[in-house]
Design a protein around this motif. Structure first.
Motif, PDB file in Angstrom:
ATOM      1  N   ASN A 284      34.185  32.196  41.714  1.00  0.00           N
ATOM      2  CA  ASN A 284      32.782  32.113  41.574  1.00  0.00           C
ATOM      3  C   ASN A 284      32.566  31.506  40.330  1.00  0.00           C
ATOM      4  O   ASN A 284      32.342  32.401  39.593  1.00  0.00           O
ATOM      5  CB  ASN A 284      32.020  33.265  42.343  1.00  0.00           C
ATOM      6  CG  ASN A 284      30.611  33.085  41.931  1.00  0.00           C
ATOM      7  OD1 ASN A 284      29.996  31.958  41.731  1.00  0.00           O
ATOM      8  ND2 ASN A 284      29.743  34.240  42.041  1.00  0.00           N
ATOM      9  N   ASP A 285      32.274  30.345  40.039  1.00  0.00           N
ATOM     10  CA  ASP A 285      32.174  29.541  38.715  1.00  0.00           C
ATOM     11  C   ASP A 285      30.771  30.154  38.324  1.00  0.00           C
ATOM     12  O   ASP A 285      30.703  29.995  37.002  1.00  0.00           O
ATOM     13  CB  ASP A 285      32.255  28.257  38.792  1.00  0.00           C
ATOM     14  CG  ASP A 285      33.827  27.765  38.856  1.00  0.00           C
ATOM     15  OD1 ASP A 285      34.666  28.676  39.080  1.00  0.00           O
ATOM     16  OD2 ASP A 285      33.967  26.600  39.086  1.00  0.00           O
ATOM     17  N   ALA A 286      29.927  30.479  39.011  1.00  0.00           N
ATOM     18  CA  ALA A 286      28.607  30.866  38.752  1.00  0.00           C
ATOM     19  C   ALA A 286      28.585  32.670  38.092  1.00  0.00           C
ATOM     20  O   ALA A 286      27.546  32.903  37.443  1.00  0.00           O
ATOM     21  CB  ALA A 286      27.733  30.871  39.879  1.00  0.00           C
ATOM     22  N   TYR A 291      35.068  35.296  38.940  1.00  0.00           N
ATOM     23  CA  TYR A 291      35.596  35.836  40.481  1.00  0.00           C
ATOM     24  C   TYR A 291      34.795  36.888  40.803  1.00  0.00           C
ATOM     25  O   TYR A 291      34.272  37.556  40.102  1.00  0.00           O
ATOM     26  CB  TYR A 291      36.970  36.240  40.172  1.00  0.00           C
ATOM     27  CG  TYR A 291      37.948  35.050  40.069  1.00  0.00           C
ATOM     28  CD1 TYR A 291      38.701  34.590  41.153  1.00  0.00           C
ATOM     29  CD2 TYR A 291      38.499  34.990  38.591  1.00  0.00           C
ATOM     30  CE1 TYR A 291      39.790  33.716  40.852  1.00  0.00           C
ATOM     31  CE2 TYR A 291      39.315  34.045  38.730  1.00  0.00           C
ATOM     32  CZ  TYR A 291      39.990  33.404  39.577  1.00  0.00           C
ATOM     33  OH  TYR A 291      40.830  32.464  39.453  1.00  0.00           O
ATOM     34  N   ASP A 292      34.474  36.957  42.232  1.00  0.00           N
ATOM     35  CA  ASP A 292      34.092  38.272  42.954  1.00  0.00           C
ATOM     36  C   ASP A 292      34.981  39.011  43.488  1.00  0.00           C
ATOM     37  O   ASP A 292      35.912  38.694  44.243  1.00  0.00           O
ATOM     38  CB  ASP A 292      32.956  38.031  43.882  1.00  0.00           C
ATOM     39  CG  ASP A 292      31.848  36.999  43.223  1.00  0.00           C
ATOM     40  OD1 ASP A 292      31.402  37.305  42.213  1.00  0.00           O
ATOM     41  OD2 ASP A 292      31.552  36.163  44.050  1.00  0.00           O
ATOM     42  N   MET A 293      35.106  40.261  43.034  1.00  0.00           N
ATOM     43  CA  MET A 293      36.248  41.168  43.331  1.00  0.00           C
ATOM     44  C   MET A 293      36.338  41.577  44.922  1.00  0.00           C
ATOM     45  O   MET A 293      35.096  41.366  45.422  1.00  0.00           O
ATOM     46  CB  MET A 293      36.138  42.472  42.503  1.00  0.00           C
ATOM     47  CG  MET A 293      37.623  43.286  42.729  1.00  0.00           C
ATOM     48  SD  MET A 293      37.276  44.762  41.867  1.00  0.00           S
ATOM     49  CE  MET A 293      37.288  44.384  40.392  1.00  0.00           C
ATOM     50  N   THR A 294      37.392  41.383  45.632  1.00  0.00           N
ATOM     51  CA  THR A 294      37.404  41.453  47.087  1.00  0.00           C
ATOM     52  C   THR A 294      38.660  42.209  47.288  1.00  0.00           C
ATOM     53  O   THR A 294      39.647  42.595  46.563  1.00  0.00           O
ATOM     54  CB  THR A 294      37.431  40.238  47.681  1.00  0.00           C
ATOM     55  OG1 THR A 294      37.108  40.529  49.100  1.00  0.00           O
ATOM     56  CG2 THR A 294      38.649  39.395  47.499  1.00  0.00           C
ATOM     57  N   ASP A 295      39.038  42.541  48.576  1.00  0.00           N
ATOM     58  CA  ASP A 295      40.167  43.214  49.081  1.00  0.00           C
ATOM     59  C   ASP A 295      41.352  42.019  48.967  1.00  0.00           C
ATOM     60  O   ASP A 295      41.309  41.110  49.094  1.00  0.00           O
ATOM     61  CB  ASP A 295      40.084  43.416  50.550  1.00  0.00           C
ATOM     62  CG  ASP A 295      39.171  44.807  50.741  1.00  0.00           C
ATOM     63  OD1 ASP A 295      38.542  45.446  49.657  1.00  0.00           O
ATOM     64  OD2 ASP A 295      38.810  44.920  51.807  1.00  0.00           O
ATOM     65  N   VAL A 296      42.542  42.797  48.651  1.00  0.00           N
ATOM     66  CA  VAL A 296      43.757  41.840  48.495  1.00  0.00           C
ATOM     67  C   VAL A 296      43.781  41.181  49.839  1.00  0.00           C
ATOM     68  O   VAL A 296      44.243  41.846  50.785  1.00  0.00           O
ATOM     69  CB  VAL A 296      44.949  43.020  48.063  1.00  0.00           C
ATOM     70  CG1 VAL A 296      46.204  42.032  48.111  1.00  0.00           C
ATOM     71  CG2 VAL A 296      44.584  43.457  46.749  1.00  0.00           C
ATOM     72  N   GLY A 297      44.199  39.816  49.641  1.00  0.00           N
ATOM     73  CA  GLY A 297      44.477  39.258  50.597  1.00  0.00           C
ATOM     74  C   GLY A 297      43.241  38.340  51.283  1.00  0.00           C
ATOM     75  O   GLY A 297      43.273  37.400  52.140  1.00  0.00           O
ATOM     76  N   ASP A 298      42.124  38.551  50.629  1.00  0.00           N
ATOM     77  CA  ASP A 298      40.562  38.156  51.219  1.00  0.00           C
ATOM     78  C   ASP A 298      40.257  37.250  50.087  1.00  0.00           C
ATOM     79  O   ASP A 298      39.396  36.380  50.272  1.00  0.00           O
ATOM     80  CB  ASP A 298      39.448  38.890  51.383  1.00  0.00           C
ATOM     81  CG  ASP A 298      39.708  39.891  52.666  1.00  0.00           C
ATOM     82  OD1 ASP A 298      40.539  39.387  53.479  1.00  0.00           O
ATOM     83  OD2 ASP A 298      39.034  40.668  52.933  1.00  0.00           O
ATOM     84  N   GLY A 299      40.882  37.084  48.906  1.00  0.00           N
ATOM     85  CA  GLY A 299      40.687  36.038  47.888  1.00  0.00           C
ATOM     86  C   GLY A 299      41.412  35.092  47.397  1.00  0.00           C
ATOM     87  O   GLY A 299      42.038  34.513  48.397  1.00  0.00           O
TER      88      GLY A 299
END
Length: 354
Positions: A284-286, A291-299
Motif C-alpha cells: 500500500n504505497d499510500a 504495507y498493511d499487515m495481514t495474515d501470512v499468505g494473504d499478502g
C-alpha cells in the motif's frame, strides 16, 4: 520433523489491520469459533500472494523449524492460559515457540518449570524470548539493562537457546556515537548470555534502517552490525518490518537514493540471523510503511523466495534458522496461527526454477 497441520484452511480471507498495541478483548468462547468458516479440503491453501507458489517439489519450510511468536496469541494466553494455546499450536503443526512474557494474566499463575514441561508435553521447543532492553527510570524493571542476571536466570530455567529484545538501540539517541554505546551494551549482554550457553539477539522494526542524525548518509543498522561482536550479538530479522524499512528508508533525508534489499543482509552474514519473524503485508504505497499487515499468505511478501534463498545459501547438510510466524493484531489469533502454518507448509520449490 515438522508435523503436518491437522486443521483445514479457512475458506475466507480475514480482514487486515496494521495497528500496534497490547492484548485485548478475546474471550474463551473464541477458542474454536474462528474455525467456523473452514474449507473442507484437507490440503487447502490460502490464495497465494505475489510470488507464493504451491506444487509437488521439495518443501520450502525446513523441517522442525516452524515457530510462532506468542505475542500474536497474547489474548488467548491471558484469558485461557498456556495449556489450551499450546494444544492448538500442536494441532496446527508448530514445532517451536518464542515467548513474549511468562505469565498468563487472568488465566492464573504458572511457574517456569511448569511452563517448560507444558511446552515439552505438546512437542513445542521454546526457542527464544523477547525482553525489554532498558527502562532507566525504573531500577526494578525486567530488562537487560536493569536486571540482566534475572533475565538470564529465567531464560536458562526455561532451557532457551536464544534470549533477545525487540527494543531498538535508541537508548542513547540516533547518532553514530549513541548507537556505538548501545552496541557496547549489546556486547555485554551477549557475553553474559554466551556464558550460559545462549545467544543474545535483537529484533528489528523499520526504524533501525533509518539514518544517523549526525551522519545522514550512514544507516543506523549498519552501525549496529559493525559495532557489535558477531560472536556475541545476533539478529532476528522481522521480514515484514525490513520490507517496510526498504519502502520508508530507500532514500536519504536529502532525497538521494539509498536502496537496499533485506535479504542481502542475511545472505552476507547468515550465521548472525538464527531467527526470523515471518509476517506478511499487502503493498500500500499510500501507507506510511508501504504495507498493511495481514495474515501470512494473504499478502505480497514473497516468502517462498525468501525462505528458498536463505536455505539454499546456508543449508549444506544442516539447518540452523528458525522461522517464527507473527501478526501484531490478528483479527482472530487462532485462525491466524492455523492459516500461517498451513500456508508455509504448503510452499514448494518450483521444479523449473523461480
Amino acid at each position: 520433523m515438522s508435523r503436518t497441520p491437522k486443521d483445514p484452511e479457512l475458506a475466507s480471507r480475514l480482514s487486515r489491520r496494521n495497528v500496534l498495541g497490547v492484548a485485548a478483548g478475546a474471550t474463551a468462547a473464541t477458542l474454536l469459533s474462528g474455525a467456523a468458516a473452514q474449507a473442507t479440503s484437507p490440503q487447502g491453501g490460502t490464495s497465494p500472494g505475489h510470488g507464493h507458489g504451491h506444487g509437488k517439489g521439495r518443501a520450502v519450510l525446513p523441517p522442525g523449524r516452524l515457530g510462532i511468536q506468542l505475542y500474536s496469541l497474547r489474548d488467548k494466553v491471558s484469558t485461557l492460559g498456556f495449556a489450551p494455546v499450546f494444544a492448538e499450536l500442536e494441532k496446527y503443526g508448530y514445532d517451536e515457540i518464542e515467548f513474549a512474557g511468562y505469565t498468563q494474566g487472568s488465566a492464573g499463575a504458572i511457574t517456569l518449570s511448569q511452563l517448560k514441561r507444558l511446552a515439552k508435553d505438546h512437542g513445542l521447543n521454546p526457542i527464544g524470548s523477547h525482553v525489554g532492553y532498558y527502562d532507566d527510570n525504573n531500577p526494578g524493571a525486567y530488562t537487560f539493562a536493569q536486571n540482566l542476571t534475572k533475565v538470564l536466570d529465567e531464560a536458562e530455567a526455561l532451557g532457551l537457546k536464544h534470549i533477545g529484545t525487540a527494543s531498538g538501540p535508541f537508548r542513547y539517541g540516533s547518532t553514530v556515537d549513541g548507537w556505538k554505546r548501545a552496541a557496547e551494551d549489546f556486547n555485554t549482554y551477549g557475553a553474559a548470555a554466551r556464558k550460559r550457553g545462549m545467544k543474545f539477539y535483537q529484533h528489528n522494526h523499520a526504524e533501525e534502517f533509518s539514518f544517523a542524525t549526525d551522519k545522514p548518509k550512514l544507516r543506523l543498522y549498519d552501525v549496529l552490525l559493525a559495532e557489535t561482536d558477531p560472536d556475541l550479538v545476533y539478529l532476528e530479522m522481522d521480514i515484514y518490518w525490513a520490507f517496510c524499512a526498504q519502502f520508508r528508508f530507500g532514500k536519504r533525508v536529502d532525497g538521494t537514493p539509498a536502496p537496499f534489499n533485506p535479504i542481502d543482509y542475511v545472505l552476507k552474514q547468515p550465521n548472525r540471523y538464527p531467527l526470523f519473524h515471518v509476517k506478511d503485508g499487502t503493498r500500500n504505497d499510500a501507507a506510511r510503511d508501504g504495507y498493511d499487515m495481514t495474515d501470512v499468505g494473504d499478502g505480497d511478501i514473497d516468502y517462498k523466495n525468501f525462505l528458498s534463498r536463505v536455505t539454499a545459501r546456508t543449508d549444506r547438510g544442516r539447518t540452523y534458522h528458525h522461522w517464527q510466524t507473527e501478526h501484531d493484531n490478528p483479527v482472530e489469533s487462532f485462525a491466524f496461527a492455523r492459516k500461517s502454518s498451513e500456508h508455509l507448509h504448503s510452499l514448494r520449490e518450483s521444479r523449473c526454477g523461480d
